[in-house]
Write a protein that holds these residues in place. Structure first.
Motif, short mmCIF file in Angstrom:
data_model
loop_
_atom_site.label_atom_id
_atom_site.label_comp_id
_atom_site.label_asym_id
_atom_site.label_seq_id
_atom_site.Cartn_x
_atom_site.Cartn_y
_atom_site.Cartn_z
N ILE A 361 2.01 8.45 -0.75
CA ILE A 361 2.76 7.72 0.26
C ILE A 361 4.22 8.16 0.27
O ILE A 361 4.84 8.33 1.33
CB ILE A 361 2.64 6.21 0.04
N SER A 623 -4.43 6.14 7.44
CA SER A 623 -3.80 5.00 6.78
C SER A 623 -2.57 5.43 5.97
O SER A 623 -1.55 4.72 5.94
CB SER A 623 -4.81 4.30 5.87
N GLU A 627 1.34 4.10 6.72
CA GLU A 627 2.12 3.48 5.66
C GLU A 627 3.39 4.26 5.38
O GLU A 627 4.47 3.68 5.16
CB GLU A 627 1.27 3.36 4.40
N ARG A 631 7.22 2.74 5.93
CA ARG A 631 8.24 2.72 4.89
C ARG A 631 9.49 3.48 5.32
O ARG A 631 10.61 3.09 4.99
CB ARG A 631 7.69 3.32 3.61
#
Length: 655
Positions: A361, A623, A627, A631
């Motif tokens: 991420i 996904s 994300e 952020r």
């Protein structure tokens, strides 16, 4: 012929001052009385030269001669004839108007922008039929009320046309024998202008066929310019994009100058218009290397990569198993000294952080919405992640991965390798990250690790080999066109620490050659015992191992480990010069591990491919993308809020 003081022929019997053809005392149509120039007989060739005779007539003259068909008449006097005008009963007013019109006519002739008032002044009196200048030029009003202007010709005779009416339209009108004879004489005596010949050589054009004043309509900001002039392989320079935004078919049809390309970009952006016929007929599931319309063929490849080279960014980092990640990964992936971001980002990690998903991420957050994660694979604490520009994902095949452990116990996955393979257009890629056996003197064990990996890494699985004649079953690196192998190889410098520090102090930032003379990996590669066929770019950075965490100081513990180049990036290609090194350095600003990351930037040659490979069809981790972007937005909002609070806060000092 006797002339009066007013310039009038006293021998004329006609009220308009023009002798009819064949009348007593008439002159030849080719000349004027008193003119010493040679008289030309009336022929078809010299008819257009007799313009002034037929065009400079007053309305009463035209009315009297409407029944005559002669095309040539003697030249009228240069000055107007007030007595002739007096027959119309307007001699007194014409004299007053003539002086006023003479002034405005001269101003109009000297006003190229036609800003004078001569045109408006002529509208005041519709009965005045003509105003002559002293030079013989005239501005006439024809029978329809339109203004006609003289056009100078090579013979010196004026040619008249209606203002606002094109010459070609006038000439295309069919000659009606029943129309006004005056109009017939004007049209029949039309002179075509001969082409102008330049007196000297013309100035060279600056790659532009458009006027400078017309090339500013679609200008774009300088920070949006993605184009540059690059030398072609043969012939003149051509315009290409700095980074893969070119449409070669559009460029071929446009003027080759920067402004035209910028205009094209602002009009078409990077999307090529699609015709319904192409949508009906084109099939992306069939094609060949040279086939027109193939998704992975030469036409599509040249559209996205005019130079047929793709940018590859590789980063390898031993994270030392730290739970805490750096606050900012921009220096790792987006160094400030790089002009452009690359097309692929491949990140290999050894001794990775416990939360692998969090690591991915953070990578997505750093690269932002321009990139998507094509694939990720792991082997214990070995992580390998591939990001690609989102507009290039359609040209990637399905992605395959394989892992190998080099430990005796296969359950222990701290040492080994993980590989990812795929095809991009017609070029196959293999990326391997590995972690070899540690220890200063365990060179032989590291060679065994390498041999086990090249033999056991089972790739490719379903993907076709682009060149099976050059592949061997015992070496996975021979089964791909372009191979990048990077990681913590754990090869050390065969010197004690004191000697290494002395060499560092003498050559830091200048030449690492004296240190590399003692590098174990360089020696083994030269002997041919490991990484056969691989190359490495020149090392111009200090050793990346072993630092005190958080400091720029080598190991200060009791072990006093020798600084070494344990973290490396190697590459191999089937064709010579397929891989071009752009940058090879370390990232000294990230200090959360005892290793410094090593990064490499490369330009890799691409070739057209076949559409019979299993396509990835744009698959990516959605996904993770969402994300990471969420952020990124949150981080930006917090930064703006902090700046706003800082700007509105006040500091009070008490003395």
């Amino acid at each position: 012929m006797r002339m009066t003081e007013n310039g009038e022929d006293s021998s004329r019997s006609q009220p308009d001052g023009v002798l009819p053809r064949g009348a007593p005392g008439g002159k030849d149509p080719g000349g004027v009385s008193g003119d010493k120039r040679p008289v030309n007989p009336p022929t078809e060739d010299n008819k257009p030269t007799m313009l002034l005779n037929d065009t400079l007539k007053f309305p009463q003259d035209v009315g009297d001669q409407s029944s005559k068909t002669g095309l040539h008449q003697p030249r009228p006097p240069l000055l107007p004839k007030p007595p002739a005008l007096s027959k119309g009963g307007k001699s007194s007013s014409v004299e007053e108007v003539r002086s006023r019109r003479l002034k405005h006519s001269q101003e109009s002739l000297t006003d190229p922008a036609e800003t004078g008032s001569s045109t408006d002044s002529l509208k005041e009196d519709s009965t005045v039929t003509g105003v002559f200048t002293l030079s013989g030029a005239a501005t006439l009003r024809n029978g329809q009320g339109s203004i006609v202007e003289p056009l100078s010709t090579p013979t010196g005779s004026p040619v008249f046309r209606a203002r606002g009416q094109s010459l070609s339209e006038y000439e295309r009108r069919p000659l009606d024998h029943h129309s006004d004879p005056a109009e017939q004489r004007v049209r029949s005596s039309k002179v075509r202008l001969s082409p102008l010949q330049p007196s000297g050589p013309l100035p060279a054009l600056e790659q532009s066929l458009a006027s400078e004043s017309l090339r500013t309509a679609n200008r774009i900001d300088r920070d949006c310019v993605d184009y540059a002039i690059v030398p072609g392989r043969a012939g003149p320079e051509r315009l290409h994009l700095h980074r893969n935004l070119s449409d070669s078919r559009l460029l071929d049809n446009m003027v080759l100058d920067n402004t035209s390309v910028n205009s094209m970009k602002s009009t078409f952006s990077v999307l090529n218009p699609i015709r319904p016929r192409d949508v009906r007929n084109r099939s992306f599931l069939e094609g060949s290397v040279l086939g027109s319309g193939a998704l992975l063929g030469a036409e599509e490849l040249d559209r996205y990569f005019p130079e047929r080279r793709v940018g590859i960014y590789i980063a390898t980092w031993n994270m030392h198993g730290e739970k805490g990640l750096p606050n900012n990964l921009d220096d790792l992936l987006l160094p400030t000294d790089s002009e452009f971001a690359q097309d692929f980002y491949i990140i290999g990690v050894q001794e990775g952080c416990p939360d692998r998903r969090e690591w991915e991420i953070r990578l997505q957050e750093t690269l932002g919405p321009y990139y998507v994660m094509l694939y990720t694979a792991s082997h214990g604490v070995l992580y390998l992640t591939v990001f690609v520009r989102r507009d290039l994902i359609w040209f990637c095949s399905e992605v395959e991965h394989a892992t190998v452990t080099t430990r005796i116990m296969s359950q222990i996955k701290t040492k080994g390798a993980v590989g990812i393979g795929f095809t991009f257009f017609g070029t196959s890629f293999l990326f391997i990250t590995s972690h070899f056996t540690s220890g200063d003197s365990r060179v032989y064990e590291r060679i065994l690790d390498y041999n086990k990996i090249v033999e056991a890494l089972a790739l490719p699985k379903v993907l076709p080999d682009t060149n099976p004649y050059r592949s061997t079953s015992s070496d996975v690196t021979t089964r791909f066109d372009e191979v990048f192998w990077f990681g913590d190889f754990n090869f050390r410098l065969s010197k004690d620490r004191v000697e290494v520090e002395v060499l560092l102090n003498q050559n830091q930032g200048v030449d690492m050659g004296p240190l590399l003379h003692h590098d174990q990996l360089s020696k083994e590669m030269k002997d041919g015992s490991i990484f056969k066929g691989f190359q490495e770019a020149q090392i111009q950075f200090i050793p990346t191992y072993k630092f005190d965490v958080g400091y720029d100081v080598y190991d200060t513990t009791s072990k006093q480990r020798t600084p070494s180049y344990t973290d490396r990036i190697l590459f191999r290609n089937r064709q010579v010069d397929d891989i071009k090194v752009i940058k090879y350095t370390s990232c000294s600003t990230i200090k959360t591990s005892d290793h410094r990351p090593v990064i490499g930037m490369f330009q890799v040659k691409l070739r057209p491919g076949r559409d019979n490979i299993p396509l990835g069809a744009g698959q990516f981790d959605r996904s993770l993308y969402l994300e990471g972007i969420r952020r990124r937005i949150t981080r930006e909002l917090k930064k703006r809020e902090a700046m706003k609070n800082q700007g509105s806060s006040t500091i009070c000092s008490i003395s």
